[in-house]
Design a protein around this motif. Structure first.
Motif, PDB file in Angstrom:
ATOM      1  N   ARG A 163      40.948  71.567   2.911  1.00  0.00           N
ATOM      2  CA  ARG A 163      39.620  71.996   2.550  1.00  0.00           C
ATOM      3  C   ARG A 163      39.111  71.144   1.411  1.00  0.00           C
ATOM      4  NH1 ARG A 163      38.805  77.553   3.447  1.00  0.00           N
ATOM      5  NH2 ARG A 163      40.662  78.543   4.526  1.00  0.00           N
ATOM      6  N   THR A 167      35.310  69.392   1.330  1.00  0.00           N
ATOM      7  CA  THR A 167      34.687  69.638   0.351  1.00  0.00           C
ATOM      8  C   THR A 167      33.929  68.278  -0.417  1.00  0.00           C
ATOM      9  OG1 THR A 167      35.563  71.682  -0.363  1.00  0.00           O
ATOM     10  CG2 THR A 167      34.289  70.389  -1.908  1.00  0.00           C
ATOM     11  N   ILE A 218      34.580  76.528   2.614  1.00  0.00           N
ATOM     12  CA  ILE A 218      34.393  75.704   1.377  1.00  0.00           C
ATOM     13  C   ILE A 218      33.322  76.126   0.791  1.00  0.00           C
ATOM     14  CG2 ILE A 218      35.630  73.644   2.532  1.00  0.00           C
ATOM     15  CD1 ILE A 218      32.796  72.394   3.050  1.00  0.00           C
ATOM     16  N   GLU A 219      33.090  75.752  -0.460  1.00  0.00           N
ATOM     17  CA  GLU A 219      31.979  75.851  -1.641  1.00  0.00           C
ATOM     18  C   GLU A 219      31.563  74.631  -2.135  1.00  0.00           C
ATOM     19  OE1 GLU A 219      32.707  79.130  -3.995  1.00  0.00           O
ATOM     20  OE2 GLU A 219      33.130  80.510  -2.557  1.00  0.00           O
ATOM     21  N   LEU A 220      30.479  74.485  -2.513  1.00  0.00           N
ATOM     22  CA  LEU A 220      30.022  73.320  -3.292  1.00  0.00           C
ATOM     23  C   LEU A 220      29.715  73.608  -4.651  1.00  0.00           C
ATOM     24  CD1 LEU A 220      27.271  71.770  -0.760  1.00  0.00           C
ATOM     25  CD2 LEU A 220      29.774  70.985  -0.944  1.00  0.00           C
TER      26      LEU A 220
END
Length: 220
Positions: A163, A167, A218-220
């Motif tokens: 992850r 990312t 995932i997150e930004l």
């Protein structure tokens, strides 16, 4: 080396057939947007060119005498940001899929028309995937039926490091930047990428990032 390498895309040609190699090299030197950075006729000649990594596009045949070029494609993909385009007479499914899985960005079948390599090279440099129609059907047959829906993607288990790597790619990082950030080798980054492709059933970083973002992995 030909051309102005400060502005022209640097091309390395790996082709075992001497007349074909000469035709490729001539086409590249005629194009002011391209610069011939090196050429090799077999696996052993090609290896130091790839290790040096002084190119923007690797133009490579599948058959190199008695050997295949898949390991050279993998080596380039794992260690450099250069784009990789296969030009080959081999259009069978095994060759096509093996090349794409090794890291090729495009796959063009030889048809004797070597006068204009500029267009497919420009496409691959722009992040596109130049694919001959005869090759495309193999990719569709292989990948389209197994493409995961969003709900399927949500059930894929990614490790913490997978992850993290994904990312960083989503944020625009290169292989080298990811390797530096996590203090790992470029080869290890390449291994993570292959695992992500397999788990997410994709064949590009962009597709992996897009699928992971949509699935909330995932997150930004």
């Amino acid at each position: 080396m030909e051309g102005d390498t400060t502005s022209a895309a640097r091309i390395v040609v790996i082709e075992d057939d001497a007349p074909t190699r000469a035709a490729f090299c001539a086409a590249i030197t005629r194009d002011p947007q391209l610069a011939l950075a090196g050429a090799a006729g077999d696996h052993d000649e090609a290896l130091p060119l790839i290790v040096a990594g002084e190119y923007d596009v690797l133009l490579v045949d599948i058959n190199l005498g008695t050997r295949k070029s898949f390991d050279l494609i993998e080596l380039s993909r794992a260690n450099h940001e250069a784009r990789i385009m296969v030009i080959s007479v081999l259009g069978d499914e095994d060759s096509v899929i093996s090349a794409i899985e090794a890291g090729a960005d495009g796959y063009i079948l030889k048809d004797g028309a070597f006068a204009d390599l500029g267009q497919p090279i420009a496409q691959v440099l722009a992040g596109e995937a130049p694919i001959s129609p005869g090759v495309a059907r193999h990719l569709l047959r292989r990948f389209q039926p197994s493409t995961m829906a969003g709900s399927d993607a949500e059930s894929v288990a990614l490790s913490r490091r997978e992850r993290q790597v994904l990312t960083e790619f989503a944020r625009g990082a290169s292989y080298k930047e990811v390797a530096r950030k996590f203090d790992i080798s470029l080869h290890t980054v390449g291994d993570y990428v292959k695992t992500l492709y397999r788990k997410l059933q994709v064949n590009s970083r962009g597709a992996a990032v897009n699928k992971a973002l949509k699935a909330g992995m995932i997150e930004l």
